[in-house]
Write a protein that holds these residues in place. Structure first.
Motif, PDB file in Angstrom:
ATOM      1  N   ILE A   1     109.353 -99.617 -70.252  1.00  0.00           N
ATOM      2  CA  ILE A   1     110.491 -98.925 -69.252  1.00  0.00           C
ATOM      3  C   ILE A   1     109.722 -97.901 -68.259  1.00  0.00           C
ATOM      4  O   ILE A   1     108.841 -97.146 -68.517  1.00  0.00           O
ATOM      5  CB  ILE A   1     111.239 -97.971 -70.402  1.00  0.00           C
ATOM      6  N   ASP A   2     110.567 -98.159 -67.063  1.00  0.00           N
ATOM      7  CA  ASP A   2     110.017 -97.233 -65.885  1.00  0.00           C
ATOM      8  C   ASP A   2     110.213 -95.736 -66.300  1.00  0.00           C
ATOM      9  O   ASP A   2     111.309 -95.392 -66.654  1.00  0.00           O
ATOM     10  CB  ASP A   2     110.776 -97.626 -64.890  1.00  0.00           C
ATOM     11  N   ASP A   3     109.337 -94.658 -66.146  1.00  0.00           N
ATOM     12  CA  ASP A   3     109.269 -93.386 -66.358  1.00  0.00           C
ATOM     13  C   ASP A   3     110.536 -92.787 -65.387  1.00  0.00           C
ATOM     14  O   ASP A   3     110.737 -91.538 -65.792  1.00  0.00           O
ATOM     15  CB  ASP A   3     108.120 -92.595 -66.110  1.00  0.00           C
ATOM     16  N   GLU A   4     110.658 -93.349 -64.218  1.00  0.00           N
ATOM     17  CA  GLU A   4     111.644 -92.954 -63.409  1.00  0.00           C
ATOM     18  C   GLU A   4     112.945 -93.292 -63.598  1.00  0.00           C
ATOM     19  O   GLU A   4     114.005 -93.041 -62.622  1.00  0.00           O
ATOM     20  CB  GLU A   4     111.165 -93.105 -61.944  1.00  0.00           C
ATOM     21  N   ALA A   5     113.312 -94.156 -64.604  1.00  0.00           N
ATOM     22  CA  ALA A   5     114.600 -94.706 -64.715  1.00  0.00           C
ATOM     23  C   ALA A   5     115.376 -93.360 -65.202  1.00  0.00           C
ATOM     24  O   ALA A   5     115.063 -92.575 -65.839  1.00  0.00           O
ATOM     25  CB  ALA A   5     114.575 -95.657 -65.949  1.00  0.00           C
ATOM     26  N   PRO A   6     116.630 -93.607 -64.807  1.00  0.00           N
ATOM     27  CA  PRO A   6     117.564 -92.625 -65.270  1.00  0.00           C
ATOM     28  C   PRO A   6     117.779 -92.528 -66.792  1.00  0.00           C
ATOM     29  O   PRO A   6     117.743 -93.313 -67.627  1.00  0.00           O
ATOM     30  CB  PRO A   6     118.894 -92.931 -64.444  1.00  0.00           C
TER      31      PRO A   6
END
Length: 558
Positions: A238-243
């Motif tokens: 998962i992207d760390d910058e994902a909301p």
């Protein structure tokens, strides 16, 4: 409808149920009761010359009482219930149901403590001595379900060959294979039928008189889905910058997909009796236990090929530690099924306490948290005479194996004894004659026969036709078991009722025979170790032919 269309319609349909044993002089059931009545009446007539008519009256009354206490009901006979209650009372009194894994240091310490306090008069020490003695009695090398089990081959990285010598039973060797199962994903009816026929063909090939393999035990373990791999994937991808809402949506998906979902793990256990013919074959491979291992290596390879040809996918023989891990998981589901790092092949048992009439209670440890856990197990037998007499398809057990109506951890196991066609053919012919005679007696005098009798005659006719010369079929003797697991006594009672309802309404099993009063030993009947089937009693002719056949020629190359 022509004969070809009828054959296509009947392909894959078989009749199962109602036949718990072969017919005899007293019919299919109650043989012991029949002979008991005869013995009572004979004894009564012996005393007639000395005492007159009173022995006859007493004999008739005694025979009537015997019939009453041995008559089968949906709760078993009166005699069976009394035996179970007596067994349970003795178990509670002696605490024979308690089990502690054997610990040599603990044994040494307890033995020394008992010796030092042998002549003590202190009340506290006397009470402690009672507990020490009970703990020593409960400390055994193997749990009740695996009594007399050891290993012929237990090294790492090679198939584990279990060596069994249960009390009162013939010794045998067993090997457990992990298989992927015959049905994977969506399968057409023709594909399902072809795979079922393939398994039957493989069993028939192993039933020949020259085969050493005599018992096969398919085991299916049904347990909640483990989302650990999916959670790991989410955490690493998962992207760390994902909301934050997107991250929570992944958690919701995992929770929804894991709730109520059950997965299956499949095993097939093969067993080889340790008889004179096995020993003679092993001598051709080498002396002593080395010859046994070399013979078993060939047998294991042959069994793997057979499972592959029967569409079971890749069949992998479990190591001794792998088999032990499965057995420990079945006792303590908190342990992962494949966790072997902390196990030795001899670590077969989890700590258990007795005293329960209808449950095997295991007191284990969750290896992930180290917290104590308690699991309640209950096992029931599925016998042929407890099934409704009806036509079935190869998927008749699917509601029990994959049905969503039963959200409970369970293990379903069937034990199959392979019988040579020549022996099965004689028994089938006798059964057909007995069933036809029974149906004829029912229709005599214009009476309407029972539907069950007509279906039983049809089943006997089909079995005799299947066993005809050139058909390629052989005989079997089978019994099934199911073990359910819950985390409390109340939940186990609820799950037991749900299982009975599911079996009756969806699987045509109108009675589950709960093996109460010895549930600790009954748990082993669904472990991958080949326990739980009584070999079929061969006829006098079959025993004579086996005696004449002997062990084979010593000079032969194989």
């Amino acid at each position: 409808m022509n004969q070809q269309e009828q054959a296509e319609q009947q392909r894959g349909v078989f009749i199962l149920g109602g036949e718990g044993s072969h017919r005899g002089f007293w019919g299919e059931k109650a043989k012991g009761r029949g002979w008991g009545v005869v013995i009572i009446l004979v004894i009564a007539f012996i005393f007639v010359p000395s005492f007159g008519w009173p022995p006859i009256v007493l004999g008739v009354l005694a025979a009537g009482v015997l019939v009453l206490i041995t008559s089968a009901t949906h709760n078993g006979s009166i005699l069976e219930r009394r035996v179970r209650r007596k067994r349970h009372r003795e178990s509670v009194k002696t605490r024979s149901g308690d089990y502690h894994p054997y610990d040599q240091q603990r044994v040494t310490m307890l033995t020394a403590a008992l010796e030092q306090t042998a002549k003590t008069k202190d009340k506290a020490e006397r009470a402690a001595r009672v507990e020490w003695a009970r703990e020593l009695a409960a400390m055994r090398a193997t749990p009740d379900g695996a009594d007399g089990m050891g290993w012929l081959q237990s090294a790492r990285g090679i198939p584990g060959i279990a060596w069994h010598g249960p009390v009162g039973e013939d010794p045998y060797l067993s090997v457990a294979f992990a298989v992927s199962g015959q049905l994977r994903g969506m399968e057409s009816p023709d594909s399902t039928l072809r795979k079922a026929e393939g398994f039957g063909a493989q069993l028939a090939g192993r039933a020949a008189p020259g085969s050493l393999l005599r018992f096969v035990q398919p085991v299916t373990r049904i347990l909640p889905a483990d989302t650990a791999l999916q959670e790991w994937w989410v955490m690493t991808n998962i992207d760390d910058e994902a909301p934050e809402w997107a991250k929570k949506s992944y958690e919701e998906v995992l929770m929804l997909s894991g709730t109520g979902a059950m997965v299956q793990r499949h095993y097939v256990v093969a067993s080889w009796p340790l008889n004179a013919r096995f020993a003679e074959k092993a001598r051709k491979f080498g002396e002593g236990r080395d010859g046994w291992r070399r013979l078993m290596a060939a047998e294991i390879e042959s069994a793997q090929r057979g499972l592959h040809d029967a569409y079971f996918g890749e069949a992998v023989a479990l190591t001794a530690r792998g088999t032990t891990a499965v057995i420990r998981h079945m006792q303590n589901p908190s342990r992962p099924l494949d966790l072997v790092r902390d196990l030795a092949p001899t670590d077969l048992g989890e700590r258990a306490r007795g005293g329960e009439f209808s449950a095997h209670v295991v007191e284990g440890i969750d290896p992930e948290t180290g917290a104590p856990v308690e699991w309640w197990h209950r096992t029931a037998a599925i016998r042929a005479d407890h099934l409704s007499v009806a036509q079935r398809t190869p998927l008749w057990l699917l509601p029990l194996l994959t049905g969503s109506k039963l959200d409970v951890i369970r293990t379903v196991s069937f034990h199959i004894e392979l019988t040579p066609a020549s022996e099965a053919r004689r028994a089938a012919r006798k059964d057909l004659v007995a069933d036809m005679a029974t149906e004829h007696a029912q229709t005599a005098g214009g009476r309407i026969p029972l539907d069950e009798g007509s279906v039983r005659v049809l089943a006997a006719q089909r079995r005799r036709n299947d066993l005809a010369e050139g058909g390629g079929h052989h005989g079997t003797n089978w019994i099934g078991y199911v073990t359910i697991t819950s985390d409390s006594k109340e939940q186990l009672a609820l799950d037991s009722r749900e299982l009975e309802e599911l079996c009756d309404t969806d699987a045509g099993i109108h009675r589950l025979e709960w093996l109460d009063s010895y549930q600790s030993a009954a748990s082993g009947l669904t472990w991958p170790i080949g326990r739980g089937i009584k070999p079929d009693e061969p006829t006098w002719a079959a025993r004579t032919m086996r005696m004449l056949a002997d062990k084979g020629e010593k000079e032969a190359i194989s």
